[in-house]
Motif scaffolding. Structure first.
Motif, PDB file in Angstrom:
ATOM      1  N   LEU A  40       0.871  -1.177   0.000  1.00 44.81           N
ATOM      2  CA  LEU A  40       0.000   0.000   0.000  1.00 44.81           C
ATOM      3  C   LEU A  40       0.906   1.224   0.000  1.00 44.81           C
ATOM      4  N   PRO A  41       1.045   1.905  -1.142  1.00 43.24           N
ATOM      5  CA  PRO A  41       1.896   3.101  -1.182  1.00 43.24           C
ATOM      6  C   PRO A  41       1.455   4.102  -0.123  1.00 43.24           C
ATOM      7  N   LEU A  42       2.406   4.590   0.656  1.00 44.32           N
ATOM      8  CA  LEU A  42       2.055   5.450   1.779  1.00 44.32           C
ATOM      9  C   LEU A  42       1.568   6.827   1.343  1.00 44.32           C
ATOM     10  N   ASP A  43       1.756   7.149   0.069  1.00 47.76           N
ATOM     11  CA  ASP A  43       1.187   8.394  -0.451  1.00 47.76           C
ATOM     12  C   ASP A  43      -0.013   8.117  -1.342  1.00 47.76           C
ATOM     13  N   GLY A  44      -0.537   6.881  -1.277  1.00 42.16           N
ATOM     14  CA  GLY A  44      -1.605   6.512  -2.199  1.00 42.16           C
ATOM     15  C   GLY A  44      -2.855   5.953  -1.553  1.00 42.16           C
ATOM     16  N   PHE A  45      -3.075   6.249  -0.273  1.00 42.61           N
ATOM     17  CA  PHE A  45      -4.291   5.755   0.372  1.00 42.61           C
ATOM     18  C   PHE A  45      -5.514   6.409  -0.254  1.00 42.61           C
ATOM     19  N   HIS A  46      -6.514   5.601  -0.598  1.00 43.61           N
ATOM     20  CA  HIS A  46      -7.717   6.126  -1.249  1.00 43.61           C
ATOM     21  C   HIS A  46      -8.788   6.412  -0.196  1.00 43.61           C
ATOM     22  N   MET A  47      -9.029   7.685   0.036  1.00 47.63           N
ATOM     23  CA  MET A  47     -10.035   8.125   0.997  1.00 47.63           C
ATOM     24  C   MET A  47     -11.330   8.443   0.246  1.00 47.63           C
ATOM     25  N   SER A  48     -12.275   7.527   0.274  1.00 46.49           N
ATOM     26  CA  SER A  48     -13.547   7.778  -0.402  1.00 46.49           C
ATOM     27  C   SER A  48     -14.346   8.825   0.372  1.00 46.49           C
ATOM     28  N   ILE A 161      -3.122  -9.079  -2.053  1.00 47.46           N
ATOM     29  CA  ILE A 161      -4.127  -8.091  -2.440  1.00 47.46           C
ATOM     30  C   ILE A 161      -5.513  -8.703  -2.287  1.00 47.46           C
ATOM     31  N   THR A 162      -6.390  -7.980  -1.627  1.00 47.06           N
ATOM     32  CA  THR A 162      -7.809  -8.337  -1.583  1.00 47.06           C
ATOM     33  C   THR A 162      -8.591  -7.185  -2.205  1.00 47.06           C
ATOM     34  N   ASP A 163      -9.836  -7.435  -2.543  1.00 49.21           N
ATOM     35  CA  ASP A 163     -10.671  -6.356  -3.068  1.00 49.21           C
ATOM     36  C   ASP A 163     -10.758  -5.204  -2.075  1.00 49.21           C
ATOM     37  N   HIS A 164     -10.845  -5.562  -0.792  1.00 50.48           N
ATOM     38  CA  HIS A 164     -10.927  -4.568   0.271  1.00 50.48           C
ATOM     39  C   HIS A 164      -9.695  -3.668   0.258  1.00 50.48           C
ATOM     40  N   LEU A 165      -8.499  -4.270   0.204  1.00 44.21           N
ATOM     41  CA  LEU A 165      -7.261  -3.499   0.212  1.00 44.21           C
ATOM     42  C   LEU A 165      -7.089  -2.705  -1.082  1.00 44.21           C
ATOM     43  N   ALA A 166      -7.456  -3.319  -2.208  1.00 47.92           N
ATOM     44  CA  ALA A 166      -7.335  -2.622  -3.489  1.00 47.92           C
ATOM     45  C   ALA A 166      -8.203  -1.366  -3.511  1.00 47.92           C
ATOM     46  N   SER A 167      -9.381  -1.436  -2.892  1.00 47.50           N
ATOM     47  CA  SER A 167     -10.272  -0.273  -2.870  1.00 47.50           C
ATOM     48  C   SER A 167      -9.679   0.875  -2.061  1.00 47.50           C
ATOM     49  N   LEU A 168      -8.710   0.558  -1.192  1.00 50.19           N
ATOM     50  CA  LEU A 168      -8.080   1.575  -0.354  1.00 50.19           C
ATOM     51  C   LEU A 168      -6.735   2.036  -0.907  1.00 50.19           C
ATOM     52  N   PRO A 199      -6.989  11.879  16.760  1.00 51.20           N
ATOM     53  CA  PRO A 199      -8.373  11.418  16.595  1.00 51.20           C
ATOM     54  C   PRO A 199      -8.657  11.189  15.120  1.00 51.20           C
ATOM     55  N   LEU A 200      -9.687  10.402  14.845  1.00 52.28           N
ATOM     56  CA  LEU A 200      -9.980  10.005  13.475  1.00 52.28           C
ATOM     57  C   LEU A 200     -10.266  11.192  12.556  1.00 52.28           C
ATOM     58  N   HIS A 201     -10.930  12.222  13.052  1.00 52.48           N
ATOM     59  CA  HIS A 201     -11.245  13.352  12.182  1.00 52.48           C
ATOM     60  C   HIS A 201      -9.980  14.084  11.744  1.00 52.48           C
ATOM     61  N   GLU A 202      -8.941  14.102  12.608  1.00 54.65           N
ATOM     62  CA  GLU A 202      -7.673  14.721  12.216  1.00 54.65           C
ATOM     63  C   GLU A 202      -6.917  13.834  11.240  1.00 54.65           C
ATOM     64  N   VAL A 203      -6.991  12.516  11.437  1.00 56.24           N
ATOM     65  CA  VAL A 203      -6.392  11.584  10.481  1.00 56.24           C
ATOM     66  C   VAL A 203      -6.989  11.823   9.099  1.00 56.24           C
ATOM     67  N   MET A 204      -8.307  11.914   9.036  1.00 54.43           N
ATOM     68  CA  MET A 204      -8.994  12.134   7.770  1.00 54.43           C
ATOM     69  C   MET A 204      -8.519  13.433   7.119  1.00 54.43           C
ATOM     70  N   GLN A 205      -8.425  14.500   7.898  1.00 51.19           N
ATOM     71  CA  GLN A 205      -8.010  15.790   7.358  1.00 51.19           C
ATOM     72  C   GLN A 205      -6.596  15.740   6.802  1.00 51.19           C
ATOM     73  N   ARG A 206      -5.685  15.092   7.515  1.00 47.86           N
ATOM     74  CA  ARG A 206      -4.298  15.009   7.067  1.00 47.86           C
ATOM     75  C   ARG A 206      -4.178  14.208   5.764  1.00 47.86           C
ATOM     76  N   ILE A 207      -4.919  13.114   5.672  1.00 44.62           N
ATOM     77  CA  ILE A 207      -4.838  12.293   4.463  1.00 44.62           C
ATOM     78  C   ILE A 207      -5.414  13.027   3.276  1.00 44.62           C
ATOM     79  N   THR A 208      -6.565  13.662   3.451  1.00 45.88           N
ATOM     80  CA  THR A 208      -7.188  14.362   2.333  1.00 45.88           C
ATOM     81  C   THR A 208      -6.374  15.575   1.888  1.00 45.88           C
ATOM     82  N   GLN A 209      -5.636  16.172   2.800  1.00 45.31           N
ATOM     83  CA  GLN A 209      -4.826  17.329   2.451  1.00 45.31           C
ATOM     84  C   GLN A 209      -3.585  16.940   1.663  1.00 45.31           C
ATOM     85  N   THR A 210      -3.088  15.721   1.869  1.00 45.09           N
ATOM     86  CA  THR A 210      -1.843  15.305   1.219  1.00 45.09           C
ATOM     87  C   THR A 210      -2.053  14.385   0.033  1.00 45.09           C
ATOM     88  N   SER A 211      -3.298  13.919  -0.185  1.00 46.48           N
ATOM     89  CA  SER A 211      -3.544  12.985  -1.280  1.00 46.48           C
ATOM     90  C   SER A 211      -3.845  13.734  -2.574  1.00 46.48           C
TER      91      SER A 211
END
Length: 211
Positions: A40-48, A161-168, A199-211
């Motif tokens: 899982l590329p650390l700069d490639g997490f897919h945040m739906s 690889i699973t479908d679950h991991l590929a979707s992420l 907290p999870l909301h900060e995790v979400m913000q950091r990922i969306t800002q860098t993706s």
């Protein structure tokens, strides 16, 4: 295979192999070296959008290593699993030596999701994850990726690889490409425990800002 120790287990990871059992009740353990490896590329997490919304509203608490054995047991608590008692014992040994960690999601006093894996240098070898709440495993994985980035890791090995991991965002690479990444990562320094827990909301913000 000869009797495994935590030290031998860690050596296996250092040369690109990992252990599995056929099922929970099979005492035999064998080494696996897939021809194609999941990472899982650390700069490639897919945040739906739906995951971002769930993380923004979630009141689940992220904890690190609060109940490592509980996470392993929860991952093994399914109809089909490769985690037998010996594998659980070995990973507990690695955890005691500081080479295996869990990231957990808690709802009050209840462990409701999480992931665990092995660390060596700047490589994280993801082993298994579980979920007892909607989206809990996805949120745990997002929190793990964000943590690995802040901690200095450069490789997140998902083994398969699973479908679950590929979707992420997980992808498959050749064995040769994986070994090249492993050689680079294992000689670098990273500290899984160093970053503060967000907290999870900060995790979400950091990922969306860098993706």
């Amino acid at each position: 295979m000869s009797e495994l120790t935590p030290e031998l287990l860690l050596h296996g990871y250092s040369v690109g192999i990992f252990p599995m059992a056929e099922h929970r009740d099979d005492p035999e353990i064998f080494w696996v070296d897939p021809k194609r490896r999941g990472v899982l590329p650390l700069d490639g997490f897919h945040m739906s959008r739906s995951l971002a919304k769930a993380m923004r509203k979630s009141d689940l608490e992220v904890r690190i290593n609060a109940d490592f054995e509980g996470v392993v047991a929860a991952c093994a608590d399914r109809s089909e699993t490769w985690i037998n008692d010996e594998i659980a014992r070995l990973y507990s040994g690695l955890h005691a030596k500081g080479h295996a960690h869990s990231l957990e999601l808690w709802e009050g006093a209840s462990l409701v999701g999480g992931v665990y894996g092995v660390t060596l240098g700047a490589a994280f070898f993801g082993e298994s994850m579980f979920s007892r709440r909607s989206n809990a495993s996805k949120m745990a994985l997002a929190a793990l990726v964000e943590r690995l980035n802040r901690a200095g890791f450069v490789l997140f090995d998902t083994q398969f690889i699973t479908d679950h991991l590929a979707s992420l965002g997980a992808v498959e690479i050749t064995r040769a490409a994986y070994h090249a990444k492993l050689e680079y990562a294992k000689d670098r320094q990273a500290n899984f425990l160093a970053p503060e827990v967000l907290p999870l909301h900060e995790v979400m913000q950091r990922i969306t800002q860098t993706s």
